[in-house]
Design an enzyme around this catalytic site. Structure first.
Site, PDB file in Angstrom:
ATOM      1  CG  ASP A 164      -1.640   1.258   1.495  1.00 52.99           C
ATOM      2  OD1 ASP A 164      -1.676   2.112   0.586  1.00 52.99           O
ATOM      3  OD2 ASP A 164      -2.214   1.405   2.601  1.00 52.99           O
ATOM      4  CE  LYS A 171      -1.754   7.054  -3.149  1.00 50.64           C
ATOM      5  NZ  LYS A 171      -2.166   6.097  -2.114  1.00 50.64           N
ATOM      6  CD  GLU A 204      -5.207   3.612  -2.079  1.00 44.05           C
ATOM      7  OE1 GLU A 204      -6.075   4.366  -1.617  1.00 44.05           O
ATOM      8  OE2 GLU A 204      -4.067   4.006  -2.401  1.00 44.05           O
ATOM      9  CG  ASP A 207      -9.462   3.978   1.743  1.00 42.40           C
ATOM     10  OD1 ASP A 207      -8.955   4.665   2.650  1.00 42.40           O
ATOM     11  OD2 ASP A 207      -8.779   3.312   0.940  1.00 42.40           O
TER      12      ASP A 207
END
Ligand code: AMP
Length: 608
Positions: free
Chosen positions: A8, A70, A170, A192
């Protein structure tokens, strides 16, 4: 053994996991922690530090300690917005071809290179743990990462010496990790909420098929937003009391950022805590200290404007899934920010059930990547992960109409075939324009690629059968092929980017399409009238040409006039005029029905 690890690669933290003997093993790093801060410190050519040690130096070396990279993966420099840059202490400069480079003083690095350092650390973590070389990985990305961002992630993996076996979403990974009961056909929601992004996905699970029915996200909503609200609040309080603006001083701002994050996390389990930053600034009378008692209710009050955005995302995901809230059997909580009681309460209220918090929210995604890795290496029974297409895919027809082959929100992988034909006699070439979008007017949609099919066997128009096939594989790669059934000639293209659009971009495209619905309807009607009118004109013309049985001169004149007026109206393009001219053709056709030679034109669509 050739292991495949699951990673991850998070905005805030990264996690590496492995699945073996029915157990998910989240692998601790050399500092003994299962989560590694996604921070890279570029101290010098021979000193690049990743993780906790780098994070600790974010305060002292904000320009060299690169965090939240990211956010910049796969982005162009011109796409940078103040929102993306908020809270970033390092410098970004424009690189070749509008790329982004991080300027750390002694060198400039791409976001992929920064991510590669994080991935290398995760790889080494696994190698130290297993005492062997690891070269293969499954890496997760947010559901709304676009294709550039996915490709950039893949490249980062390759730079880190990893063969990236699969990039998976994800939320899908999370659902795999929770180990939902596959014997019961059910719908799940994955909520999430991490450091920088929110993804809400609705999944349908039936035996070995995991289908993402819908997925909506907000790429600018996460725990970071709460940190910023807290920062702004306490900086304001401090300035009111001391006259010092902490946000104007990079180092003080970084320290405040870390402290408020800690306070936020503590308030998930405590009703009150202390925000304490000794020697945070220097005033006229000497050093200044920041000390506040913070109540959970205060945090909830400050963050209140964010909660409706959580609901909006849930609503959009449910609407897109064509399900009702009551159809959702359970809601899985993923991401560190779901530890916040007010977030849990918001989810509980919206879905009307107790969300599933049985897994550590920081580890669930990596765990799911490990499960997928095990499937790929043959260690686990194959499950099919079905994603959805965010927008419709199709081709342009003659006349500029968009013909949809794969409607939006279709599950992928998928294959769709449709037969088309030609519009001219002896037409040997057709141009296939592959488009994506929700408008009926082809030109208003996004052009993904164009190719020509040549060598079609000469035949009268509308006779050739041209089979167009759209195929999307599990990685979201679209292959479009066109085949002339008679000659067998075929041509195809591969489109790597079917636009894994951001939630915002998809929303915008849908909103524009909705607004333009009336315009599209008029366009569609015009095309339908033009095509039906052309068929009628051609048939009436045949009557005119019949030498063996000439028409009454008045009727012949009326036909000529009607055809002329129809052509004129089509050329002018005014819908009301086309409708009127069409009605006249219809009227004449009805009157001459008996005489008309009816041709069967088939029901294929036309391309050119
Ligand atoms: P992730 O992206 O899943 O690693 O989540 C990171 C985010 O979760 C960061 O914004 C953290 O501050 C936040 N977070 C982690 N633990 C907690 C906690 N106990 N309470 C509130 N937020 C948390």
């Amino acid at each position: 053994m050739d292991r495949i690890i699951g990673i991850d690669l998070g905005t805030t933290n990264s996690v590496v996991a492995y699945y073996e003997h029915g157990q998910i093993q989240v692998i601790p790093n050399s500092e003994g922690s299962k989560t590694t801060p996604s921070v890279v410190l570029f101290k010098g050519p021979n000193e690049i530090i990743v993780g906790e040690l780098a994070k600790r130096q974010v305060v002292t070396s904000p320009k060299q300690a690169v965090r939240s990279i990211k956010r910049f993966m796969g982005l162009r420099y011109s796409e940078l917005t103040p929102e993306r840059l908020r809270g970033i202490g390092y410098d970004l400069v424009r690189g070749p071809d509008d790329s982004i480079l991080v300027d750390v003083g002694w060198t400039k690095v791409t976001p992929e290179e920064v991510s590669a350092h994080i991935l290398r650390k995760m790889r080494r973590t696994a190698e130290d743990f297993f005492g062997e070389e690891i070269t293969r990985a499954v890496i997760t990305v947010p559901a709304y990462f676009n294709d550039n961002q996915r490709s950039a992630t893949k490249r980062a993996g390759e730079l880190a010496g990893l063969d990236v076996m699969r990039i998976i979403n994800e939320p899908t990974a999370a659902a795999l990790a929770f180990g939902v009961d596959r014997s019961v056909e059910q719908n799940l929601a994955v909520f999430d909420f991490g450091g920088g992004t929110l993804d809400v996905s609705v999944l349908h699970v039936n035996r070995d098929v995991f289908e993402v029915r819908s997925t909506r996200g907000d790429t600018f909503l996460g725990g970071d937003n709460i940190d910023e609200l807290l920062m702004a609040h306490f900086a304001r309080l401090f300035e009111e009391e001391t006259g010092v603006n902490l946000l104007a001083d990079v180092q003080a701002a970084q320290r405040l950022r870390e402290a408020v994050e800690k306070v936020k996390c503590e308030l998930s389990s405590m009703q009150q805590t202390l925000l304490s930053l000794p020697f945070i600034a220097a005033g006229d009378g000497g050093p200044l200290h920041l000390n506040y008692t913070v109540m959970r209710s205060e945090l909830e009050q400050l963050a209140r404007p964010l909660w409706p955005r959580l609901i909006e995302c849930c609503e959009a995901a449910i609407a897109d899934s064509h399900l009702a809230i009551r159809d959702i059997a359970s809601v899985l909580l993923v991401g560190g920010s779901t530890r916040i009681p007010a977030v849990q309460e918001t989810v509980r209220r919206y879905f009307g059930c107790e969300p599933n918090r049985s897994l550590n929210p920081d580890e669930a995604v990596a765990a799911g990547a490990a499960v997928q890795a095990s499937i790929l290496s043959g260690g686990l029974r194959e499950v099919l992960l079905l994603d959805v297409t965010p927008l419709s895919l199709g081709i342009e027809l003659s006349g500029g109409l968009f013909s949809v082959l794969i409607p939006r929100n279709s599950s992928i992988p998928t294959t769709v075939n449709k037969t088309f034909t030609t519009v001219r006699d002896n037409q040997t070439t057709v141009k296939i324009k592959v488009l994506q979008g929700e408008r009926k007017i082809a030109a208003e949609n996004h052009l993904l690629g164009v190719f020509q099919l040549t060598g079609i066997s000469p035949a009268p128009k509308e006779i050739p059968e041209i089979n167009v096939c759209f195929q999307i594989d599990a990685n979201g790669i679209l292959q479009v092929s066109a085949t002339d059934v008679t000659s067998g000639t075929s041509k195809s293209i591969v489109i790597e980017s079917i636009g894994q659009l951001s939630g915002e971009a998809t929303k915008q495209i849908l909103a524009v399409a909705e607004e333009a619905a009336a315009e599209d309807q008029a366009f569609l009607r015009k095309i339908q009238l033009r095509e039906s009118g052309a068929v009628m004109s051609a048939r009436l013309q045949q009557l005119l040409n019949k030498e063996d049985k000439p028409l009454d001169p008045t009727v012949a004149l009326a036909i000529k006039e009607a055809i002329f007026k129809f052509d004129l109206a089509v050329a002018a393009g005014v819908l009301a005029d086309i409708e009127k001219a069409f009605e006249r053709l219809e009227q004449l056709s009805a009157e001459l029905a008996a005489e008309l030679l009816m041709l069967d034109s088939g029901d294929e669509d036309l391309i050119y």
